[in-house]
Design a protein around this motif. Structure first.
Motif, PDB file in Angstrom:
ATOM      1  N   CYS A 108       6.547  11.455  13.342  1.00 23.76           N
ATOM      2  CA  CYS A 108       7.684  11.402  11.810  1.00 23.76           C
ATOM      3  C   CYS A 108       7.063  12.253  10.895  1.00 23.76           C
ATOM      4  O   CYS A 108       8.033  12.909  10.343  1.00 23.76           O
ATOM      5  N   LYS A 109       5.755  12.474  10.588  1.00 24.31           N
ATOM      6  CA  LYS A 109       5.502  13.133   9.539  1.00 24.31           C
ATOM      7  C   LYS A 109       5.543  14.678   9.898  1.00 24.31           C
ATOM      8  O   LYS A 109       6.033  15.399   9.037  1.00 24.31           O
ATOM      9  N   ARG A 110       5.319  15.125  11.041  1.00 20.88           N
ATOM     10  CA  ARG A 110       5.552  16.551  11.567  1.00 20.88           C
ATOM     11  C   ARG A 110       6.945  16.998  11.389  1.00 20.88           C
ATOM     12  O   ARG A 110       7.323  17.910  10.848  1.00 20.88           O
ATOM     13  N   LEU A 111       7.856  16.007  11.671  1.00 19.85           N
ATOM     14  CA  LEU A 111       9.198  16.295  11.860  1.00 19.85           C
ATOM     15  C   LEU A 111       9.560  16.425  10.408  1.00 19.85           C
ATOM     16  O   LEU A 111      10.607  17.119  10.128  1.00 19.85           O
ATOM     17  N   GLN A 112       9.188  15.572   9.529  1.00 20.20           N
ATOM     18  CA  GLN A 112       9.694  15.547   8.176  1.00 20.20           C
ATOM     19  C   GLN A 112       9.176  17.080   7.508  1.00 20.20           C
ATOM     20  O   GLN A 112       9.928  17.592   6.816  1.00 20.20           O
ATOM     21  N   GLU A 113       8.168  17.305   7.883  1.00 22.23           N
ATOM     22  CA  GLU A 113       7.392  18.360   6.982  1.00 22.23           C
ATOM     23  C   GLU A 113       7.803  19.698   7.547  1.00 22.23           C
ATOM     24  O   GLU A 113       8.249  20.796   6.835  1.00 22.23           O
ATOM     25  N   ASP A 114       8.104  19.839   8.982  1.00 21.23           N
ATOM     26  CA  ASP A 114       8.528  21.084   9.686  1.00 21.23           C
ATOM     27  C   ASP A 114      10.160  21.353   9.837  1.00 21.23           C
ATOM     28  O   ASP A 114      10.584  22.494   9.710  1.00 21.23           O
ATOM     29  N   MET A 115      10.809  20.137   9.634  1.00 17.38           N
ATOM     30  CA  MET A 115      12.261  20.210   9.944  1.00 17.38           C
ATOM     31  C   MET A 115      13.168  19.719   8.757  1.00 17.38           C
ATOM     32  O   MET A 115      14.355  19.771   8.669  1.00 17.38           O
ATOM     33  N   GLY A 116      12.483  18.872   7.890  1.00 15.09           N
ATOM     34  CA  GLY A 116      13.164  18.209   6.831  1.00 15.09           C
ATOM     35  C   GLY A 116      14.059  16.953   7.262  1.00 15.09           C
ATOM     36  O   GLY A 116      15.062  16.726   6.840  1.00 15.09           O
ATOM     37  N   VAL A 117      13.527  16.477   8.427  1.00 17.23           N
ATOM     38  CA  VAL A 117      14.366  15.399   8.997  1.00 17.23           C
ATOM     39  C   VAL A 117      13.613  14.209   8.975  1.00 17.23           C
ATOM     40  O   VAL A 117      12.340  14.168   9.123  1.00 17.23           O
ATOM     41  N   SER A 118      14.013  13.035   8.462  1.00 20.86           N
ATOM     42  CA  SER A 118      13.263  11.656   8.411  1.00 20.86           C
ATOM     43  C   SER A 118      13.626  10.724   9.605  1.00 20.86           C
ATOM     44  O   SER A 118      14.608  10.512   9.542  1.00 20.86           O
ATOM     45  N   TYR A 119      12.483  10.335  10.075  1.00 21.04           N
ATOM     46  CA  TYR A 119      12.622   9.321  11.040  1.00 21.04           C
ATOM     47  C   TYR A 119      11.562   8.235  10.877  1.00 21.04           C
ATOM     48  O   TYR A 119      10.589   8.657  10.251  1.00 21.04           O
ATOM     49  N   GLN A 120      11.723   7.065  11.380  1.00 24.69           N
ATOM     50  CA  GLN A 120      10.696   5.645  11.273  1.00 24.69           C
ATOM     51  C   GLN A 120      10.090   5.855  12.699  1.00 24.69           C
ATOM     52  O   GLN A 120      10.934   6.164  13.603  1.00 24.69           O
ATOM     53  N   PRO A 121       8.949   5.309  12.743  1.00 32.66           N
ATOM     54  CA  PRO A 121       8.438   5.328  14.118  1.00 32.66           C
ATOM     55  C   PRO A 121       9.053   4.483  14.985  1.00 32.66           C
ATOM     56  O   PRO A 121       9.023   4.632  16.344  1.00 32.66           O
ATOM     57  N   ASN A 122      10.230   3.444  14.767  1.00 33.80           N
ATOM     58  CA  ASN A 122      10.907   2.714  15.870  1.00 33.80           C
ATOM     59  C   ASN A 122      12.101   3.896  16.422  1.00 33.80           C
ATOM     60  O   ASN A 122      12.813   3.419  17.172  1.00 33.80           O
ATOM     61  N   GLN A 123      12.127   5.028  15.882  1.00 31.19           N
ATOM     62  CA  GLN A 123      13.112   5.808  16.392  1.00 31.19           C
ATOM     63  C   GLN A 123      12.105   6.990  17.235  1.00 31.19           C
ATOM     64  O   GLN A 123      13.001   8.085  17.568  1.00 31.19           O
ATOM     65  N   ILE A 124      10.927   6.797  17.367  1.00 27.96           N
ATOM     66  CA  ILE A 124      10.234   7.871  18.342  1.00 27.96           C
ATOM     67  C   ILE A 124       9.657   7.114  19.635  1.00 27.96           C
ATOM     68  O   ILE A 124       9.324   6.052  19.641  1.00 27.96           O
ATOM     69  N   VAL A 125       9.862   8.124  20.730  1.00 34.41           N
ATOM     70  CA  VAL A 125       9.405   7.484  22.016  1.00 34.41           C
ATOM     71  C   VAL A 125       8.482   8.728  22.546  1.00 34.41           C
ATOM     72  O   VAL A 125       8.894   9.646  22.401  1.00 34.41           O
ATOM     73  N   VAL A 126       7.151   8.423  22.685  1.00 35.03           N
ATOM     74  CA  VAL A 126       6.314   9.304  23.418  1.00 35.03           C
ATOM     75  C   VAL A 126       6.528   9.159  24.917  1.00 35.03           C
ATOM     76  O   VAL A 126       6.275   8.100  25.449  1.00 35.03           O
ATOM     77  N   THR A 127       6.488  10.494  25.332  1.00 35.32           N
ATOM     78  CA  THR A 127       6.647  10.319  27.242  1.00 35.32           C
ATOM     79  C   THR A 127       5.422  11.176  27.723  1.00 35.32           C
ATOM     80  O   THR A 127       4.867  12.081  26.944  1.00 35.32           O
ATOM     81  N   SER A 128       5.523  11.278  29.016  1.00 32.89           N
ATOM     82  CA  SER A 128       4.511  12.339  29.622  1.00 32.89           C
ATOM     83  C   SER A 128       5.264  13.583  29.684  1.00 32.89           C
ATOM     84  O   SER A 128       5.465  14.056  30.989  1.00 32.89           O
ATOM     85  N   GLY A 129       5.356  14.253  28.781  1.00 31.57           N
ATOM     86  CA  GLY A 129       5.736  15.538  28.764  1.00 31.57           C
ATOM     87  C   GLY A 129       7.171  15.614  28.326  1.00 31.57           C
ATOM     88  O   GLY A 129       7.946  14.633  28.445  1.00 31.57           O
ATOM     89  N   ALA A 130       7.604  16.973  27.865  1.00 33.93           N
ATOM     90  CA  ALA A 130       9.253  17.018  27.244  1.00 33.93           C
ATOM     91  C   ALA A 130      10.021  16.793  28.340  1.00 33.93           C
ATOM     92  O   ALA A 130      11.252  16.466  28.202  1.00 33.93           O
ATOM     93  N   LYS A 131       9.523  17.151  29.483  1.00 41.86           N
ATOM     94  CA  LYS A 131      10.467  17.398  30.770  1.00 41.86           C
ATOM     95  C   LYS A 131      10.918  15.810  31.146  1.00 41.86           C
ATOM     96  O   LYS A 131      11.831  15.541  31.463  1.00 41.86           O
ATOM     97  N   HIS A 132       9.938  14.904  30.843  1.00 42.82           N
ATOM     98  CA  HIS A 132      10.301  13.428  31.367  1.00 42.82           C
ATOM     99  C   HIS A 132      11.010  12.875  29.887  1.00 42.82           C
ATOM    100  O   HIS A 132      11.931  12.034  30.409  1.00 42.82           O
ATOM    101  N   CYS A 133      11.013  13.468  28.790  1.00 36.14           N
ATOM    102  CA  CYS A 133      11.979  13.032  27.624  1.00 36.14           C
ATOM    103  C   CYS A 133      13.297  13.189  28.165  1.00 36.14           C
ATOM    104  O   CYS A 133      14.146  12.410  28.055  1.00 36.14           O
ATOM    105  N   LEU A 134      13.448  14.747  28.579  1.00 31.48           N
ATOM    106  CA  LEU A 134      14.675  14.900  28.895  1.00 31.48           C
ATOM    107  C   LEU A 134      15.456  13.943  30.133  1.00 31.48           C
ATOM    108  O   LEU A 134      16.684  13.277  29.861  1.00 31.48           O
ATOM    109  N   TYR A 135      14.556  13.558  31.009  1.00 32.90           N
ATOM    110  CA  TYR A 135      15.068  12.599  32.159  1.00 32.90           C
ATOM    111  C   TYR A 135      15.297  11.397  31.561  1.00 32.90           C
ATOM    112  O   TYR A 135      16.246  10.800  31.914  1.00 32.90           O
TER     113      TYR A 135
END
Ligand code: PMP
Ligand code: GLU
Length: 427
Positions: A108-135
């Motif tokens: 969340c912090k990185r997205l805010q700092e780098d892109m100016g977009v605000s997310y809360q932790p319940n809006q984030i999901v960590v996966t085993s690689g970006a490929k798996h995110c897409l899937y």
């Protein structure tokens, strides 16, 4: 009910494991067909070619490879040390399926700092690689027969991923003259009642193009008007060059934000391809479904890799910048040298680490005894005669181009382009 479940899932495994049943099955000849969707999957062309290159190299052939989109830099030391600490501190157990709370906060912090977009932790999901995110994201969005718009040239895995989840890819081609960018007019014309989502990849693999804020706004406006989801893969966002600036599509106002799922990860920016950590950011209800899906498939992403990724995202960022500068130096050299070769040309990519080499002017010509009809012919002869391995963009939706990755050493780039010149002009 339990009985039915057992017949459907558990029992065949048990039976197949017993020797007598196995023997009986062997004698039966033809067996029931395998799953249609899975059987139709093509192996990843980028990964297959990279394996071929590695095998040739290991057998002592003086081959140079520009196949794999993988930084040649080692993972920075501070990140490695964080992983070692995680092991010695026994962070080696299950974590929540969608990632640790600390890592989600760091995202969340990185997205805010780098892109100016605000997310809360319940809006984030960590996966085993970006490929798996897409899937996982596509599994969450797409029903059988839903159409997914995919701008071409595209990274090879998108096409397969859409089909793996039962979707129908609608490929919209963008030419080199259009800077390989999708226009809002083309997007609008392709939308049907079955369209569910647009995949955007910005900066793009393989084209290296970066959409301006205005271009993105125009595409996003069409998506919002037709209530389409935008699956925006921004994994190369830190790697943009010259005076080009990156805009995240999620930063374009509330309505666009509500329709957007961001895909990102540590693989490219932090030279962490093998650690397998990617992340999704999007509406909390969608993220909840993604998380449940993961809880029954991969479980959590590797706990040690999560600790390393926490350091990558929350620690010092100076190594990212030095890698970026080196990529830019290599890009400048490669583009200039390539454009000096007769019959070859390329645009100057603005981001990521790929160059699209145009071979259309060589079509019909004979090179080292091979008549060139398309990028596949060129890639074959370049590997056999030039001992250089590059990816024909046939599997990226355009057969007049070959993709060179410049995430490889400057020495290899100089030698690779030298071999290209010798082959094209001398053979
Ligand atoms: N998206 C794009 C555009 C990529 O080039 C890659 C590289 N494989 C990925 C996603 C997947 O990244 P990861 O290695 O984190 O799965
Ligand atoms: N994204 C990289 C590439 O395009 C890595 C290989 C892959 O996952 O396709 O080469």
């Amino acid at each position: 009910m339990f009985h039915v479940e057992c017949r459907g899932r558990g029992k065949p495994f048990k039976e197949a494991a017993s020797g007598t049943q196995f023997e009986r099955m062997k004698g039966m000849g033809a067996m029931k067909p395998l799953a249609t969707v899975a059987s139709a999957i093509h192996p990843s062309a980028t990964m297959s070619l990279n394996n071929l290159y590695n095998e040739m190299k290991a057998s002592g052939i003086d081959v140079i490879g520009f196949t794999c989109g993988e930084p040649d830099f080692p993972t920075p030391d501070n990140i490695n040390m964080a992983a070692i600490r995680a092991i010695t501190q026994h962070q080696t157990k299950y974590t929540p399926a969608g990632g640790t709370a600390e890592l989600k906060r760091a995202v969340c912090k990185r997205l805010q700092e780098d892109m100016g977009v605000s997310y809360q932790p319940n809006q984030i999901v960590v996966t085993s690689g970006a490929k798996h995110c897409l899937y996982v994201a596509l599994q969450t969005l797409v029903n059988d027969g839903d159409e997914v718009i995919l701008p071409a040239p595209y990274w090879v895995s998108y096409l397969e991923l859409i089909q793996m989840v039962g979707g129908v890819p609608v490929v919209l081609h963008a030419s080199e003259a259009e800077n390989f960018k999708l226009t809002p007019e083309k997007l609008e014309a392709a939308i049907t009642p079955k369209t569910k989502c647009l995949i955007l990849n910005n900066p793009s693999n393989p084209t290296g193009m970066v959409y301006t804020k205005e271009e993105l706004q125009a595409l996003a406006e069409v998506c919002v008007r037709h209530d389409l989801y935008i699956l925006s893969d921004e994994i190369y966002y830190k790697l943009v060059y010259g005076d080009v600036t990156f805009t995240s599509v999620a930063a374009l106002g509330q309505k666009v934000y509500d329709h957007t799922i961001l895909v990102n990860g540590v693989s490219k920016s932090y030279a962490m391809t093998g650690w397998r950590i990617g992340y999704l950011a999007g509406p909390a209800n969608i993220m909840k479904i993604c998380s449940s899906y993961l809880s029954h498939s991969t479980g959590n992403p590797c706990s040690i890799s999560q600790a390393a990724s926490l350091e990558a995202l929350a620690g010092p960022q100076d190594t990212v910048e030095s890698m970026r500068q080196e990529f830019e130096r290599r890009r400048d050299y490669m583009v200039k040298a390539m454009n000096e070769i007769k019959g070859i040309s390329c645009l100057k990519p603005q981001g990521a680490f790929y160059v699209m080499m145009n071979i259309s002017r060589l079509v019909g010509k004979t090179i080292c005894g091979t008549v060139i009809h398309n990028a596949d012919d060129f890639a074959d002869v370049f590997l056999k005669e030039g001992l250089v391995c590059v990816v024909p963009c046939t599997s990226f939706g355009d057969d007049m181009f070959l993709r060179w990755s410049y995430a490889t050493s400057m020495d290899d780039i100089v030698e690779g382009v030298k071999r290209l010149k010798a082959m094209v002009e001398g053979c």
